[in-house]
Design an enzyme around this catalytic site. Structure first.
Site, PDB file in Angstrom:
ATOM      1  N   CYS A  61     -35.924  15.706 -20.211  1.00 19.22           N
ATOM      2  CA  CYS A  61     -36.167  15.814 -18.762  1.00 19.22           C
ATOM      3  C   CYS A  61     -37.227  14.810 -18.325  1.00 19.22           C
ATOM      4  CB  CYS A  61     -36.638  17.215 -18.390  1.00 19.22           C
ATOM      5  SG  CYS A  61     -35.457  18.526 -18.711  1.00 19.22           S
ATOM      6  N   CYS A  72     -39.529  19.930 -21.700  1.00 13.00           N
ATOM      7  CA  CYS A  72     -38.269  19.270 -22.060  1.00 13.00           C
ATOM      8  C   CYS A  72     -38.466  17.754 -22.110  1.00 13.00           C
ATOM      9  CB  CYS A  72     -37.204  19.650 -21.032  1.00 13.00           C
ATOM     10  SG  CYS A  72     -35.643  18.788 -21.229  1.00 13.00           S
TER      11      CYS A  72
END
Length: 82
Positions: free
Chosen positions: A43, A40
């Site tokens: 993230c 991600c």
């Protein structure tokens, strides 16, 4: 609880299946849990900001992170007991 948690070491506390529930019940401070995944990109972009917040607000809140891919039973709603 690990020694660095007991000592109040500043930083983001790694969570996993063995300490997730314990952390929820042990703190009387607000708890921010970063549910992240290695694939991600957002993230990964947020991680340094969360680390900085954890250092700056260590006396006011607890910051933790949990790998959402490794512990899906802690991150996804389900109708089954785990």
């Amino acid at each position: 609880m690990r020694s660095e948690e007991k000592e109040g070491k500043k930083g983001v506390i790694p969570l996993d299946a063995s300490n997730f529930n314990e952390m929820l019940g042990k703190t009387n401070k607000p708890l921010l849990v970063d549910f992240w995944a290695g694939w991600c990109a957002p993230c990964m972009m947020m991680a340094p900001a969360i680390e900085e917040l954890a250092r700056d607000y260590a006396d006011k809140a607890v910051f933790a992170k949990l790998n959402a891919v490794s512990y899906t039973h802690l991150t996804l709603p389900t109708n089954r007991e785990v």
